[in-house]
Structure formats: C-alpha cells, structure tokens
Design an enzyme around this catalytic site. Structure first.
Site, PDB file in Angstrom:
ATOM      1  N   HIS A 162      44.478  47.218  53.399  1.00 27.68           N
ATOM      2  CA  HIS A 162      45.927  47.231  53.199  1.00 27.68           C
ATOM      3  C   HIS A 162      46.698  47.346  54.515  1.00 27.68           C
ATOM      4  O   HIS A 162      47.912  47.134  54.547  1.00 27.68           O
ATOM      5  CB  HIS A 162      46.329  48.382  52.263  1.00 27.68           C
ATOM      6  CG  HIS A 162      47.442  48.027  51.339  1.00 27.68           C
ATOM      7  ND1 HIS A 162      48.482  47.192  51.692  1.00 27.68           N
ATOM      8  CD2 HIS A 162      47.675  48.373  50.036  1.00 27.68           C
ATOM      9  CE1 HIS A 162      49.313  47.058  50.682  1.00 27.68           C
ATOM     10  NE2 HIS A 162      48.847  47.753  49.658  1.00 27.68           N
ATOM     11  N   ASP A 193      48.647  42.534  52.538  1.00 25.93           N
ATOM     12  CA  ASP A 193      49.430  43.087  51.434  1.00 25.93           C
ATOM     13  C   ASP A 193      48.998  42.452  50.122  1.00 25.93           C
ATOM     14  O   ASP A 193      48.332  41.408  50.104  1.00 25.93           O
ATOM     15  CB  ASP A 193      50.922  42.846  51.668  1.00 25.93           C
ATOM     16  CG  ASP A 193      51.434  43.582  52.902  1.00 25.93           C
ATOM     17  OD1 ASP A 193      50.942  44.697  53.165  1.00 25.93           O
ATOM     18  OD2 ASP A 193      52.306  43.034  53.593  1.00 25.93           O
TER      19      ASP A 193
END
Length: 543
Positions: free
Chosen positions: A516, A520
């Site tokens: 992450h 995204d």
C-alpha cells in the site's frame, strides 16, 4: 564507530566491480537494508544493500569507475565523525582512536595486500581460503559436501566443496594449488562469509595458529588472504572459455571424476554450465543407456525422488524428529518475515473467464514443438498490463518510489528446500512460446539446483501459481523489493451467467497482493481489469 564498506564479491567469478549508480550521496542517512549503489559485475548489474546504519561519510569509487574486490567503496558512521585515520591508514590516528575506546577498522586496498599478508606471518606458499560470497544476498554459507580431505593434493580448478547459499548449492573451485592442510568448516556446518574455510599450502607445512589468528582478525584479515590468493594467481580461471577445438571437452574436475567412475563418455554429455561447461549435475543426470544408438529416452535421475524410509513408530507412542534448517529455508523465513511486517499488504481478487484462453491454448499447442501453459499466458498478460500500469511495477524506498519501465517477471518455483524465484528479463518483449520455453528451462534448473544467482535477480513483479495443486484461491507474501505479487488459482468448471442465461463455463480466480506504500486500491484494481481483458481475449496479446 565508523564502518568501512569494501567492494563486495557479488559472483563467484567476480574480481572487480563497476559502480553503475550511487543511490545515496555523502551526508545521507543510511538504514540497514537500504540500497547503497548498483554495482556491475562480470555477470549482471546488482543492487548492493547496506548492512549498517548511520550516515554516509565517504564514497571511495565514483559512478562509472571500476575497482578490485575488497577496495574501499564507502564509509558509514556517525554524522560529523572524523574518518581521516581510515582514509590515510595512519597508525598514530588509529592509536588515538583506540585511546577513545573506539577501534577503527583498517581499510583493505590492493596496495596493502602484501603488507597485511605478512602481518599474519603466513609461511611461504600457504593460502587461507575463506567462505566466498556466492550471491549478492549471501551472509552465511553451509558446507554441504567436502570433495577434498586434509592431506589431499589440490590443483587449480579442482572442486573443493559444495557450498549451500541462501539461493542454491554451488560448486566452489580452488584458485590455488598445493595440499589441503586444514578444513575450517565441517560438513553440515554454517559460517559467515569470509570465515576461514580451508588452508592450502606445501605438504608438511606447519600451520599452527594460522586459522586462529585469522578468526581473531574477523572480516578484515580473511578477505586479505583471499585477495592475496587472487594477486598471486593473476591468470583468471579459464574453465568457462569457449573451446577452441571440438576434440576438447570442457568439464569441471568433479564432473570428470564422476564420469570416469561411471564409465560415461563426456563428449556425449550436454553441459549446463557457462558456455556449455559440463558440471556435476549433468553427469549425474546422464544415463549410460542414453549413449546407446537406439536407446529409449528415460527420465533423468534428478527428477526421480528417492524413496523416503519412514521410521517405525509403535501405535500409541509419541514421535518427532528435528530437521536442520537449510540456508535457503532460513533466508526464506527472514525475507518473508521482513516483507509481511514492513510492507502494508492488501489483497484484490478477480474472477476471469477462461473459455477463450482454453481454445487459444489448444490451437497454439497444435503447432509442432510448441507447448504453452495457462501460466505462460498469465505471465504474458501480466507483462503487458504492467506496461500500461507502471505504478504496480514499482519499488518502495524511504526517500523515493522507483517506477520500473522495464518488466522482469519472477516466476515462483517450489523446490525441495523451499521456494526460488527465477526471473524472465524483459518479459513484455517475449512471445508466448519464448516465455513457455524459458519458464520450463528455469524451473528445471531450479529443481536440480543449477540456477545461478544472476537468474534469480532483478525481478520487478512476481507470479505464483498453485492451480496445478487444485487450489482455487490464495494470497501470497510480496517478494520484496517488488510492490506486488499475483496469486493464480485453478481453472474451475461451474455454472456461470452469460447474457441472462445459466451456462457451463470455466473460470479462474487471481489475487493481487499490493504494497500500500506504492500501490493504491484503485491502481491495483485497474491493473487487474487490464489483466482480465488480456487473458479473456488472448488474441489481443498478439496485437
């Protein structure tokens, strides 16, 4: 206390390296595991990690310049620390540092090899051989097998031992001739890189205290002896050179010995080493029957698993056994733990219709000498999708995000000791048949422990497939420094809805694990949508 970083030996044949790129500059903060520089070896350009934390105080080799192994590469220490003693090697400065309860390490440079070798009082002709760094990530090595014993004569090029690294088991050749006088690491034992592995010299030489002195010297004196051996043997090992005559067979000494014992004609053995050199595994996997004119091809012995003899355990009795962790298993545990605890993972799953892919594969495989798997099609689709979504083809660093515009896909392969990830370089530029051929070749090497470090480096994305085991859906841990890994499940025949009708269809689930910090949710989802389009319509991959 400042730490001297020297030019590492990143391959078994490397004698010097070139700094392709510095990724840190003087004054930058360094954390353990940070990439300091990209170093070009005789085999590949590799990322070189720092094993120390602190501030980069000095760079010894500018970008584009080359230097021998063990030359001063950099110095890391506390910000503002005085490193003049390390740069000029002044004894006075060293004593001054000692007075402050800080012992400054001495810089090892080629010009000081002779002086330092004399300081440990090596008898004439005696060479200390240390545990080599046989891969860029190797910190420890395990002696799997000694092929020489104390008292044996050793010729230059003889195989001394088989050494298990974090990636593979490799033959380690001697660069020196003489008698094996001392073995420092027993079979099955592990030791850090640069530990005393063996001592070679004239028969009958008194080597009392030499190994102990080198051990006390730590990582400073051990490489000195190895470097001294390289200086005294300036002619490089030419075992891998291209043959000038068809009458000469290029093979390792161990391969020749095994072939002689088994009565195998080496001229009929295909070598898998560099430039076709025949190595131990080639001879062991070669059957005498295959030398006969009309012999039927038989499976190689490397693919035949020996029968496992299970211990007898009486009913009602508890029984357990302890299996020593291999270097590969230790490294897998270390790196996967680092990945799962440092990279914030999240997972995205999508279901792909596989009917058109199945038809296309069947058509492709009707071409003679062509074999393409569903996994090959997924790898090709990933490569093309990564070109459209380069954010997924990235790496996270504390100071920057690296977007890779080249696509090198690692394909996870299960082996006896764990998992290895051979890499397909520039996968996006390969056809389906090229991918299929390359994957089969690399997987075969992986299972017979013939993969070289260069064949397992530089991946930008990874594919892991458990569909052949009937697993329909799973998640994987990211193979760092990649930002993502794709887990591929089995193709399942089931009822599906198409155009408002329930019909029988074939589907496959894939799960994308993302870091992450770089990828995204929307970015990962878009990548999967593109991947789905390519796999569901294979003809688009040929456009």
């Amino acid at each position: 206390m400042a730490t001297v970083i020297t030019m590492p030996r990143l391959s078994d044949t490397m004698t010097e390296g070139t700094v392709a790129t510095w990724l840190k500059k003087v004054g930058d903060k360094i954390s353990e595991g940070d990439i300091l520089a990209e170093i070009e070896t005789d085999k590949a350009t590799m990322e070189f990690e720092s094993f120390n934390s602190g501030t980069l105080l000095y760079i010894g080799i500018p970008e584009g310049e080359s230097a021998p192994v063990d030359s001063l590469l950099a110095i890391i220490g506390k910000e503002g620390e005085d490193i003049s003693a390390l740069l000029n090697g002044s004894p006075v400065a060293t004593e001054s540092a000692s007075a402050k309860s800080e012992v400054a390490p001495e810089v090892i440079t080629p010009s000081k090899v002779d002086e330092q070798t004399k300081s440990v009082s090596l008898p004439k002709g005696v060479v200390v051989v240390t545990m080599p760094r046989l891969s860029d990530t190797m910190t420890d090595g395990t002696v799997a097998t000694w092929l020489k014993k104390v008292g044996d004569k050793v010729a230059e090029g003889d195989i001394l031992a088989e050494i298990e690294t974090d990636k593979a088991t490799m033959e380690f050749e001697s660069f020196n001739a003489g008698t094996l006088l001392f073995v420092g690491i027993k079979e099955g034992e592990s030791a850090p890189v640069d530990s005393v592995l063996a001592i070679i010299g004239p028969d009958g030489t008194d080597i009392t205290g030499i190994a102990e002195n080198y051990k006390k010297g730590g990582n400073v004196t051990a490489p000195v002896a190895e470097k001294a051996a390289e200086v005294s043997n300036s002619t490089p090992n030419n075992h891998n050179s291209t043959p000038n005559s068809t009458d000469r067979v290029f093979a390792s000494p161990l391969a020749k010995k095994i072939a002689q014992d088994k009565g195998i004609n080496l001229s009929q053995v295909k070598g898998s080493g560099e430039n076709g050199r025949i190595v131990k595994g080639d001879v062991e996997s070669f059957t005498i029957e295959s030398q006969k004119p009309n012999a039927v091809s038989q499976p190689t012995t490397n693919n035949q698993q020996p029968a496992v003899v299970k211990p007898f355990v009486p009913a009602g009795e508890k029984f357990s056994e302890e299996i020593k962790n291999s270097q590969m298993r230790k490294t897998i545990a270390k790196r996967l733990s680092e990945s799962i605890f440092t990279a914030p993972h999240f997972y995205l799953t999508i279901e792909i219709a596989m009917d058109e892919a199945m038809k296309s594969r069947a058509t492709i495989n009707t071409i003679p000498d062509t074999k393409v798997s569903f996994n090959d099609m997924v790898v090709k689709a990933c490569a093309m999708a990564l070109k459209k979504h380069p954010q997924v083809n990235s790496q996270w660093r504390e100071d920057a995000m690296i977007i890779n515009h080249h696509v090198n896909i690692g394909v996870a392969v299960a082996v006896e000791d764990g998992l290895v990830v051979p890499v397909l370089n520039f996968t996006d530029q390969m056809s389906l048949t090229q991918i299929g051929s390359a994957v089969r070749d690399l997987a075969g090497k992986a299972k017979t422990k013939k993969l070289t470090p260069a064949e397992m480096e530089g991946s930008t994305f990874t594919v892991s497939n458990l569909g052949m085991f009937g697993i329909t859906e799973f998640t994987s841990i990211i193979n760092q420094p990649n930002s993502a890994i794709l887990s591929v499940g089995a193709i399942v025949e089931k009822p599906v809805v198409r155009n408002g009708q329930i019909v029988v269809g074939n589907t496959m689930k894939v799960t994308l694990a993302c870091d992450h910090r770089t990828v995204d949710g929307a970015t990962g989802a878009q990548f999967l949508q593109t991947l789905k389009q390519f796999v569901e319509n294979p003809v688009t991959m040929l456009a």
